[in-house]
Design an enzyme around this catalytic site. Structure first.
Site, mmCIF file in Angstrom:
data_model
loop_
_atom_site.group_PDB
_atom_site.id
_atom_site.type_symbol
_atom_site.label_atom_id
_atom_site.label_comp_id
_atom_site.label_asym_id
_atom_site.label_seq_id
_atom_site.Cartn_x
_atom_site.Cartn_y
_atom_site.Cartn_z
ATOM 1 N N ASP A 34 -1.938 3.750 -46.352
ATOM 2 C CA ASP A 34 -2.462 4.098 -45.103
ATOM 3 C C ASP A 34 -1.878 2.976 -44.186
ATOM 4 O O ASP A 34 -2.466 2.859 -43.276
ATOM 5 C CB ASP A 34 -3.863 4.251 -44.677
ATOM 6 C CG ASP A 34 -4.718 3.183 -45.448
ATOM 7 O OD1 ASP A 34 -4.344 2.706 -46.517
ATOM 8 O OD2 ASP A 34 -5.338 2.549 -44.449
ATOM 9 N N LYS A 146 -11.389 5.652 -44.542
ATOM 10 C CA LYS A 146 -11.392 4.296 -44.849
ATOM 11 C C LYS A 146 -11.381 3.634 -43.380
ATOM 12 O O LYS A 146 -10.917 3.916 -42.330
ATOM 13 C CB LYS A 146 -10.175 3.936 -45.525
ATOM 14 C CG LYS A 146 -9.934 2.427 -45.241
ATOM 15 C CD LYS A 146 -8.575 1.853 -45.932
ATOM 16 C CE LYS A 146 -7.945 1.011 -44.974
ATOM 17 N NZ LYS A 146 -6.742 0.266 -45.401
ATOM 18 N N GLU A 187 -15.200 -0.858 -45.764
ATOM 19 C CA GLU A 187 -14.629 -2.059 -46.235
ATOM 20 C C GLU A 187 -14.559 -3.369 -45.512
ATOM 21 O O GLU A 187 -14.093 -3.456 -44.393
ATOM 22 C CB GLU A 187 -13.024 -1.838 -46.119
ATOM 23 C CG GLU A 187 -12.143 -2.771 -46.798
ATOM 24 C CD GLU A 187 -10.828 -2.237 -46.684
ATOM 25 O OE1 GLU A 187 -10.284 -1.063 -46.436
ATOM 26 O OE2 GLU A 187 -9.704 -3.211 -47.313
ATOM 27 N N GLU A 189 -13.920 -6.632 -45.807
ATOM 28 C CA GLU A 189 -12.972 -7.574 -46.397
ATOM 29 C C GLU A 189 -13.328 -9.063 -46.223
ATOM 30 O O GLU A 189 -13.019 -9.342 -45.086
ATOM 31 C CB GLU A 189 -11.512 -7.129 -46.312
ATOM 32 C CG GLU A 189 -10.598 -8.144 -47.126
ATOM 33 C CD GLU A 189 -9.132 -7.795 -47.161
ATOM 34 O OE1 GLU A 189 -8.830 -6.798 -46.543
ATOM 35 O OE2 GLU A 189 -8.235 -8.565 -47.749
ATOM 36 N N LYS A 229 -15.590 -0.863 -50.487
ATOM 37 C CA LYS A 229 -14.255 -1.162 -50.819
ATOM 38 C C LYS A 229 -14.294 -2.922 -50.516
ATOM 39 O O LYS A 229 -13.949 -3.428 -49.378
ATOM 40 C CB LYS A 229 -13.148 -0.629 -50.077
ATOM 41 C CG LYS A 229 -11.682 -1.249 -50.344
ATOM 42 C CD LYS A 229 -10.573 -0.230 -50.148
ATOM 43 C CE LYS A 229 -9.242 -0.569 -50.000
ATOM 44 N NZ LYS A 229 -8.164 0.412 -50.135
ATOM 45 N N SER A 300 -8.734 0.576 -55.524
ATOM 46 C CA SER A 300 -8.154 1.163 -54.370
ATOM 47 C C SER A 300 -7.140 0.447 -53.707
ATOM 48 O O SER A 300 -7.009 -0.192 -52.658
ATOM 49 C CB SER A 300 -9.121 1.582 -53.190
ATOM 50 O OG SER A 300 -8.714 2.300 -52.141
ATOM 51 N N TYR A 363 -3.233 -4.086 -41.654
ATOM 52 C CA TYR A 363 -3.046 -3.058 -42.140
ATOM 53 C C TYR A 363 -2.352 -1.737 -41.588
ATOM 54 O O TYR A 363 -2.837 -1.731 -40.343
ATOM 55 C CB TYR A 363 -4.182 -2.408 -43.140
ATOM 56 C CG TYR A 363 -3.973 -1.899 -44.389
ATOM 57 C CD1 TYR A 363 -3.418 -2.770 -45.432
ATOM 58 C CD2 TYR A 363 -3.861 -0.457 -44.761
ATOM 59 C CE1 TYR A 363 -3.051 -2.401 -46.632
ATOM 60 C CE2 TYR A 363 -3.309 -0.226 -45.970
ATOM 61 C CZ TYR A 363 -3.027 -0.924 -46.939
ATOM 62 O OH TYR A 363 -2.809 -0.649 -48.133
#
Ligand code: 13P
Length: 363
Positions: A34, A146, A187, A189, A229, A300, A363
């Site tokens: 993605d 996501k 997510e 992170e 995630k 993932s 991302y």
């Protein structure tokens, strides 16, 4: 203090639980593809591939038409652009993947933006029209989503402000997705950027995850219909002391046991700049760690599943068969690691070990 003491309807609970469990079937994990159109620059630049819509379509077609991909991959995360692009046979990528038995995920955040007043930290935007977008994505065949937030480790970060804001925005996103029958991948992170050691990374990750599950509860999110995630817990990119896969595995699962409710069905790791082999070996160690745990632990991965395929493809039609072999090899390696059965070095990457770290990764 008043709050809503009702659960979401049972039929919605069943639907969300069904999707989450289907993603977590043994032997499989998620392929994250993605990347936003802009961030494809980083993937294409080393091979001098112009970052056009058509070249992105051709590259994704290489990945999605890989024979037997569904043996190791239960779900694929797409960008909006990719969901509606068509393969050469005229089918949209969404339909093509679904007909192969792969569950479609969609990136719904609109990217990372500065968080004013913080210590050079960020939040993630995209809530405004999310309810409508989720409804449309569900009708168009997407079953999970996501949303990525990032937290940085520094001398005084992550700040309380950044932790509260990011975990809250993830919880709002999760509740909106669930209202539309979409399983949210949550997510938060914790970036690997920095000089900190593994213990600092563990403590920060525990603090963030504890805040995350408080926020999810505040927003009445149905945990059985979510996936987490997270980052694996590793020392910072610039830390001089490196840790073994067994050490990484132990502190990662220990941190999760301290913070993630047992109702969460599965944890799907991001690769976060680890090399392909490193991400596989660490996942393998995590699945062999001698700590009892209630969740599925799978992958993932974006970079750690695509790097070899991209290098083999290099934008050339004649390289497509080799690129597909490389993608399948990485998918198989991680499928074995998900069962704790990967033997280090047994499925080597296309090129020598590469460091896939990108500072302040977008991302
Ligand atoms: P990496 O595996 O490249 O870290 O990316 C996975 C992902 O989807 C990040 O949001």
């Amino acid at each position: 203090m008043g709050t809503n003491f009702q659960y979401i309807p049972c039929s919605l609970q069943d639907e969300l639980r069904r999707i989450a469990n289907a993603i977590l079937v043994p032997g499989k994990g998620i392929l994250a593809t993605d990347e936003s159109p802009n961030s494809m620059d980083k993937k294409f630049a080393p091979y001098c591939i112009p970052n056009t819509e058509e070249n992105r379509r051709l590259y994704r077609q290489v990945l999605f038409t890989t024979e037997n991909l569904q043996e190791y991959i239960s779900g694929v995360i797409l960008h909006n652009e990719t969901l509606y692009q068509k393969a050469d046979n005229g089918k949209t990528f969404g339909d093509l993947l679904r007909h192969r038995g792969i569950i479609i995920g969609i990136k719904v955040d609109k990217g990372i933006v500065p968080l004013p007043g913080s210590l050079d930290e960020s939040t993630t935007e995209g809530l405004d029209d999310l309810y409508c977008r989720c409804g449309k994505y569900k009708r168009d065949g997407c079953d999970f989503a996501k949303w990525r937030c990032v937290l940085k480790i520094g001398k005084h970060t992550p700040s309380y402000q950044a932790i509260v804001e990011n975990t809250n925005v993830l919880a709002r996103y999760a509740s909106i997705c669930q209202s539309q029958g979409i399983v949210p991948i949550v997510e938060p992170e914790v970036l690997v950027d920095g000089e900190h050691d593994i213990i600092k990374a563990q403590k920060v990750t525990e603090t963030v995850l504890a805040a995350q599950y408080k926020a999810l509860n505040d927003h009445h999110v149905f945990l059985e219909g979510t996936l987490l995630k997270p980052n694996m817990i590793t020392p910072g990119q610039n830390c001089t002391r490196k840790n073994s896969p067994e050490e990484v595995a132990y502190v990662t699962v220990q941190a999760f046991l301290r913070t993630i409710p047992a109702a969460v069905p599965g944890i799907v790791f991001l690769s976060g700049g680890q090399s392909e082999e490193e991400a596989t070996v660490n996942l393998n160690a995590i699945n062999n760690v001698n700590l009892k745990h209630p969740w599925e632990l799978t992958f993932s991965y974006g970079r750690a599943l695509q790097e070899s395929a991209m290098a083999a493809y290099a934008g050339k039609k004649e390289n497509i068969p080799q690129a597909q072999i490389e993608l399948l090899k990485r998918a198989k390696a991680n499928s074995l690691a998900r069962a704790g059965k990967y033997i280090a070095g047994s499925i080597p990457p296309f090129k020598n070990e590469q460091n896939l770290f990108v500072a302040d990764h977008k991302y």
